[in-house]
Scaffold this motif. Structure first.
Motif, mmCIF file in Angstrom:
data_model
loop_
_atom_site.group_PDB
_atom_site.id
_atom_site.type_symbol
_atom_site.label_atom_id
_atom_site.label_comp_id
_atom_site.label_asym_id
_atom_site.label_seq_id
_atom_site.Cartn_x
_atom_site.Cartn_y
_atom_site.Cartn_z
ATOM 1 N N THR A 107 -4.472 -3.085 -3.364
ATOM 2 C CA THR A 107 -4.964 -2.804 -2.018
ATOM 3 C C THR A 107 -3.807 -2.835 -1.030
ATOM 4 O O THR A 107 -2.939 -3.701 -1.086
ATOM 5 N N ASP A 108 -3.808 -1.861 -0.137
ATOM 6 C CA ASP A 108 -2.816 -1.820 0.938
ATOM 7 C C ASP A 108 -3.490 -1.195 2.158
ATOM 8 O O ASP A 108 -4.579 -0.629 2.069
ATOM 9 N N ASN A 109 -2.835 -1.310 3.302
ATOM 10 C CA ASN A 109 -3.322 -0.702 4.524
ATOM 11 C C ASN A 109 -2.377 0.443 4.866
ATOM 12 O O ASN A 109 -1.211 0.210 5.157
ATOM 13 N N MET A 110 -2.904 1.646 4.847
ATOM 14 C CA MET A 110 -2.101 2.828 5.101
ATOM 15 C C MET A 110 -2.093 3.222 6.579
ATOM 16 O O MET A 110 -1.648 4.296 6.937
ATOM 17 N N GLY A 111 -2.601 2.352 7.436
ATOM 18 C CA GLY A 111 -2.638 2.627 8.863
ATOM 19 C C GLY A 111 -4.025 2.977 9.379
ATOM 20 O O GLY A 111 -4.270 2.983 10.568
ATOM 21 N N LYS A 112 -4.934 3.273 8.478
ATOM 22 C CA LYS A 112 -6.306 3.618 8.857
ATOM 23 C C LYS A 112 -7.293 2.666 8.209
ATOM 24 O O LYS A 112 -8.465 2.980 8.051
ATOM 25 N N GLY A 113 -6.803 1.505 7.785
ATOM 26 C CA GLY A 113 -7.648 0.535 7.108
ATOM 27 C C GLY A 113 -7.199 0.352 5.673
ATOM 28 O O GLY A 113 -6.366 1.089 5.153
ATOM 29 N N LYS A 114 -7.768 -0.654 5.047
ATOM 30 C CA LYS A 114 -7.395 -0.962 3.665
ATOM 31 C C LYS A 114 -7.952 0.072 2.707
ATOM 32 O O LYS A 114 -9.050 0.589 2.902
ATOM 33 N N VAL A 115 -7.168 0.340 1.667
ATOM 34 C CA VAL A 115 -7.582 1.231 0.599
ATOM 35 C C VAL A 115 -7.138 0.602 -0.722
ATOM 36 O O VAL A 115 -6.077 -0.018 -0.785
ATOM 37 N N THR A 116 -7.971 0.726 -1.747
ATOM 38 C CA THR A 116 -7.634 0.187 -3.064
ATOM 39 C C THR A 116 -7.490 1.346 -4.042
ATOM 40 O O THR A 116 -8.356 2.232 -4.100
ATOM 41 N N VAL A 117 -6.383 1.329 -4.778
ATOM 42 C CA VAL A 117 -6.108 2.349 -5.789
ATOM 43 C C VAL A 117 -5.700 1.652 -7.080
ATOM 44 O O VAL A 117 -5.406 0.459 -7.085
ATOM 45 N N ASN A 118 -5.659 2.407 -8.159
ATOM 46 C CA ASN A 118 -5.288 1.853 -9.450
ATOM 47 C C ASN A 118 -3.824 2.115 -9.770
ATOM 48 O O ASN A 118 -3.320 3.221 -9.541
ATOM 49 N N TYR A 119 -3.164 1.103 -10.282
ATOM 50 C CA TYR A 119 -1.780 1.157 -10.724
ATOM 51 C C TYR A 119 -1.733 0.577 -12.136
ATOM 52 O O TYR A 119 -2.651 -0.111 -12.561
ATOM 53 N N THR A 120 -0.616 0.781 -12.796
ATOM 54 C CA THR A 120 -0.277 -0.032 -13.963
ATOM 55 C C THR A 120 0.704 -1.083 -13.472
ATOM 56 O O THR A 120 1.250 -0.960 -12.360
ATOM 57 N N LEU A 121 0.971 -2.097 -14.273
ATOM 58 C CA LEU A 121 1.955 -3.093 -13.873
ATOM 59 C C LEU A 121 3.307 -2.420 -13.643
ATOM 60 O O LEU A 121 3.986 -2.696 -12.656
ATOM 61 N N GLU A 122 3.672 -1.517 -14.542
ATOM 62 C CA GLU A 122 4.961 -0.842 -14.393
ATOM 63 C C GLU A 122 5.029 -0.048 -13.090
ATOM 64 O O GLU A 122 6.034 -0.076 -12.397
ATOM 65 N N SER A 123 3.940 0.633 -12.734
ATOM 66 C CA SER A 123 3.993 1.455 -11.517
ATOM 67 C C SER A 123 4.074 0.598 -10.254
ATOM 68 O O SER A 123 4.805 0.954 -9.320
ATOM 69 N N ILE A 124 3.369 -0.529 -10.198
ATOM 70 C CA ILE A 124 3.473 -1.369 -9.002
ATOM 71 C C ILE A 124 4.845 -2.040 -8.937
ATOM 72 O O ILE A 124 5.405 -2.220 -7.860
ATOM 73 N N LEU A 125 5.424 -2.360 -10.101
ATOM 74 C CA LEU A 125 6.776 -2.922 -10.096
ATOM 75 C C LEU A 125 7.808 -1.873 -9.663
ATOM 76 O O LEU A 125 8.753 -2.194 -8.936
ATOM 77 N N LEU A 126 7.620 -0.621 -10.092
ATOM 78 C CA LEU A 126 8.504 0.451 -9.623
ATOM 79 C C LEU A 126 8.408 0.587 -8.106
ATOM 80 O O LEU A 126 9.419 0.754 -7.416
ATOM 81 N N HIS A 127 7.192 0.518 -7.608
ATOM 82 C CA HIS A 127 6.959 0.610 -6.160
ATOM 83 C C HIS A 127 7.661 -0.543 -5.438
ATOM 84 O O HIS A 127 8.323 -0.342 -4.415
ATOM 85 N N ALA A 128 7.527 -1.741 -5.975
ATOM 86 C CA ALA A 128 8.156 -2.918 -5.360
ATOM 87 C C ALA A 128 9.677 -2.790 -5.360
ATOM 88 O O ALA A 128 10.342 -3.164 -4.385
ATOM 89 N N ASN A 129 10.232 -2.257 -6.440
ATOM 90 C CA ASN A 129 11.684 -2.093 -6.514
ATOM 91 C C ASN A 129 12.168 -1.073 -5.481
ATOM 92 O O ASN A 129 13.150 -1.312 -4.783
ATOM 93 N N SER A 130 11.476 0.058 -5.386
ATOM 94 C CA SER A 130 11.849 1.066 -4.377
ATOM 95 C C SER A 130 11.726 0.503 -2.970
ATOM 96 O O SER A 130 12.557 0.779 -2.099
ATOM 97 N N HIS A 131 10.693 -0.280 -2.759
ATOM 98 C CA HIS A 131 10.481 -0.929 -1.469
ATOM 99 C C HIS A 131 11.666 -1.853 -1.140
ATOM 100 O O HIS A 131 12.172 -1.868 -0.019
ATOM 101 N N ALA A 132 12.116 -2.618 -2.136
ATOM 102 C CA ALA A 132 13.260 -3.513 -1.935
ATOM 103 C C ALA A 132 14.515 -2.712 -1.592
ATOM 104 O O ALA A 132 15.251 -3.065 -0.658
ATOM 105 N N VAL A 133 14.766 -1.624 -2.322
ATOM 106 C CA VAL A 133 15.956 -0.802 -2.061
ATOM 107 C C VAL A 133 15.921 -0.261 -0.633
ATOM 108 O O VAL A 133 16.939 -0.250 0.065
ATOM 109 N N HIS A 134 14.756 0.155 -0.190
ATOM 110 C CA HIS A 134 14.592 0.640 1.187
ATOM 111 C C HIS A 134 15.004 -0.446 2.196
ATOM 112 O O HIS A 134 15.723 -0.174 3.155
#
Length: 169
Positions: A107-134
């Protein structure tokens, strides 16, 4: 694949440790650089919050990226942040042999309220890593404005950035 993902994240987290060991507390806490007036510590805390949300929500299969702890000690005390990173790295390594072939609710808030989507562990970790690099890139900007020069190759650059354009900080 999971081992490569976790190894890559830990490499980036090692860069954060190298940075924290290279700067003093005053630099870590300095929030004088506009336009956002955020400190290096606040960016480190924010990236660690993202990983904390993953770890905290994994057992319940409900990762809520809006439920960040915002622990100010991580933002103000670089030694506490370093210790947190070491523990985070240990936790990530422990996931290598865990079955992760299932979908995780994120779950995250994209600016228009919370939304829940499906990830795998690998995909959320990839997202977290890209977020850190940013955020590392923003930290590089803050260091530049403060006139602090530290060499950590590739810090703040996405691995897809051409090598001749990656200078690091």
């Amino acid at each position: 694949m999971k081992q490569l993902v976790i190894s890559s994240i830990n490499h980036n987290l090692n860069n954060a440790i190298a940075l924290l060991k290279a700067i003093d507390t005053s630099t870590y806490q300095n929030n004088s650089v506009g336009p956002y007036y955020s400190s290096i510590g606040s960016h480190i805390r924010h990236t660690l919050d993202f990983f904390d949300c993953i770890i905290s929500g994994l057992d319940s299969n409900n990762i809520d990226l809006t439920a960040r702890k915002r622990d100010e000690l991580l933002a103000t005390n670089k030694e506490v942040a370093i210790e947190y990173i070491y523990k985070l790295q240990e936790t990530l390594v422990s996931y290598i042999d865990v079955n992760t072939g299932y979908l995780i609710h994120v779950t995250d808030n994209m600016g228009k309220g919370k939304v829940t989507v499906n990830y795998t562990l690998e995909s959320i970790l990839l997202h977290a890593n890209s977020h850190a690099v940013h955020h590392y890139a923003t930290i590089g900007y803050i260091l530049d404005r403060l006139g602090v020069r530290i060499e950590i190759p590739e810090f703040g650059y996405n691995p897809t950035t051409p090598i001749n354009k990656r200078e690091g900080i």
